[in-house]
Motif scaffolding. Structure first.
Motif, mmCIF file in Angstrom:
data_model
loop_
_atom_site.group_PDB
_atom_site.id
_atom_site.type_symbol
_atom_site.label_atom_id
_atom_site.label_comp_id
_atom_site.label_asym_id
_atom_site.label_seq_id
_atom_site.Cartn_x
_atom_site.Cartn_y
_atom_site.Cartn_z
ATOM 1 N N ILE A 152 40.758 61.979 30.696
ATOM 2 C CA ILE A 152 40.215 62.957 31.628
ATOM 3 C C ILE A 152 38.693 62.985 31.481
ATOM 4 C CG2 ILE A 152 40.339 65.326 32.467
ATOM 5 C CD1 ILE A 152 42.974 63.727 32.561
ATOM 6 N N GLU A 153 38.037 62.224 32.335
ATOM 7 C CA GLU A 153 36.584 62.219 32.387
ATOM 8 C C GLU A 153 36.143 61.747 33.768
ATOM 9 O OE1 GLU A 153 34.927 59.535 29.499
ATOM 10 O OE2 GLU A 153 36.712 58.279 29.506
ATOM 11 N N LYS A 154 34.960 62.167 34.155
ATOM 12 C CA LYS A 154 34.474 61.925 35.515
ATOM 13 C C LYS A 154 34.517 60.460 35.883
ATOM 14 C CE LYS A 154 30.541 62.632 38.610
ATOM 15 N NZ LYS A 154 29.172 63.169 38.758
ATOM 16 N N PRO A 186 37.214 64.225 27.239
ATOM 17 C CA PRO A 186 36.080 65.133 27.086
ATOM 18 C C PRO A 186 35.900 66.127 28.228
ATOM 19 C CG PRO A 186 35.338 62.911 27.644
ATOM 20 C CD PRO A 186 36.784 62.811 27.323
ATOM 21 N N ASP A 187 36.444 65.814 29.414
ATOM 22 C CA ASP A 187 36.266 66.706 30.565
ATOM 23 C C ASP A 187 37.507 67.548 30.865
ATOM 24 O OD1 ASP A 187 33.746 65.658 30.819
ATOM 25 O OD2 ASP A 187 34.249 64.284 32.448
ATOM 26 N N LEU A 225 47.620 57.384 41.545
ATOM 27 C CA LEU A 225 46.309 57.677 42.116
ATOM 28 C C LEU A 225 45.270 57.523 41.010
ATOM 29 C CD1 LEU A 225 44.481 58.695 44.390
ATOM 30 C CD2 LEU A 225 45.157 61.034 43.816
ATOM 31 N N PHE A 226 44.407 56.499 41.142
ATOM 32 C CA PHE A 226 43.474 56.188 40.056
ATOM 33 C C PHE A 226 42.145 55.671 40.618
ATOM 34 C CE2 PHE A 226 42.047 53.391 36.459
ATOM 35 C CZ PHE A 226 41.821 54.408 35.557
ATOM 36 N N PRO A 227 41.288 56.576 41.123
ATOM 37 C CA PRO A 227 40.016 56.170 41.745
ATOM 38 C C PRO A 227 38.874 56.029 40.747
ATOM 39 C CG PRO A 227 40.385 58.505 42.093
ATOM 40 C CD PRO A 227 41.560 58.011 41.290
#
Length: 323
Positions: A152-154, A186-187, A225-227
């Motif tokens: 989970i990170e930008k 980290p997000d 879904l993996f952009p």
């Protein structure tokens, strides 16, 4: 631990490595570095490679992770570029996740005559015996589970995925669906706050998944879904395919060399969530298209991307380097 202790531990490992190569007369050294983040893996593996060169051992470098910012750092820094040329560039063989990375490495200083192998990462096939595609097709018609399975990170595109899903449920309210977010990073807290602030419904945070939890999410999810912004060839793409999911992603790294637009995926160069929303609508409104892509992905991954298939190919590469 303190930086002093970490430095001592690393020096100790280099010494052990040096003496093991001499004592056991290993012929081939395989390193698995990643060009990501601040380059810790790049610098750490570099010393192992230099030791192998010093002792005249053959070296195979398998680049897995790849981030363009660190690639640019190598190009722009005379020191880092020099370190790359005296270590990595002198390897006997390279395993890369796509032809695009072969071209990048040659442009960084690897001789064109060096032997390259195009290989993939692996899809976790431990739960494949429990997959029932017909049941997945039937459940897709009732409710869609979109899956984001990653850190989970930008940079992994989590905000794009959330915004695209939010737009989808606003434009397609009659379609029952959820976005499952499986992973930590980290997000994590910032993403949860973002969802709460925007009051986005039907998002499920599972945290890091393994074992039975991972089995459940792979078997019950319908669309991957993996952009992501930058990748090599992520396992999550191959796992989605193996478990019968159409893939919605960006055309980065080795992904376009594995999957084709409208055949087993929807891919784009865009960072615009609305582009991804259109992909979600396309797959959600066409059961026949979903079924065809699901079956195609499953069969392709079963043939090429399971742990067993990749293992056999890797062993053949290693065997060929011994002589």
């Amino acid at each position: 631990q303190s930086s002093i202790i970490n430095a001592f531990n690393l020096f100790y490992k280099y010494c052990r490595f040096f003496f093991k190569l001499i004592r056991y007369r290993y012929k081939v050294v395989v390193t698995n570095p990643s060009l990501e983040g601040k380059g810790k893996s790049f610098y750490r593996e570099l010393i192992f490679i230099l030791i192998a060169h010093l002792l005249n051992r053959k070296v195979i470098v398998f680049f897995r992770g790849w981030a363009e910012p660190f690639e640019e750092k190598i190009r722009k820094s005379k020191l880092i570029s020099f370190l790359f040329r005296v270590s990595y560039a002198r390897a006997n063989k390279f395993i890369v996740l796509g032809d695009v990375f072969k071209k990048k490495l040659i442009s960084l200083g690897v001789p064109e005559e060096t032997e390259f192998f195009i290989e993939t990462t692996v899809a976790d096939s431990r739960y494949i015996k429990d997959l029932d595609l017909e049941s997945k097709f039937l459940s897709f018609e009732k409710e869609i589970n979109f899956l984001f399975l990653s850190r989970i990170e930008k940079i992994k595109g989590i905000y794009i995925a959330i915004d695209a899903f939010n737009d989808f449920i606003n434009r397609f309210p009659e379609r029952k669906c959820s976005l499952i977010i499986a992973g930590d990073g980290p997000d994590s807290s910032a993403v949860a706050e973002y969802v709460e602030k925007k009051m986005i419904k039907n998002i499920k945070f599972l945290g890091f998944v393994s074992g039975e939890n991972k089995r459940k999410v792979l078997l019950e999810s319908h669309v991957m879904l993996f952009p992501s912004y930058t990748e090599g060839l992520p396992n999550t793409i191959l796992e989605g395919m193996l478990y019968g999911m159409p893939v919605i992603s960006r055309a980065i790294g080795g992904i376009p060399e594995v999957i084709q637009q409208n055949v087993n995926c929807f891919i784009t160069d865009s960072y615009d969530p609305l582009v991804f929303t259109e992909f979600l609508i396309n797959i959600a409104s066409n059961n026949t298209l979903y079924k065809n892509i699901s079956e195609t992905n499953h069969q392709l991954a079963l043939k090429k991307f399971t742990s067993e298939k990749v293992k056999d190919r890797i062993i053949n590469i290693l065997e060929g380097c011994k002589n």
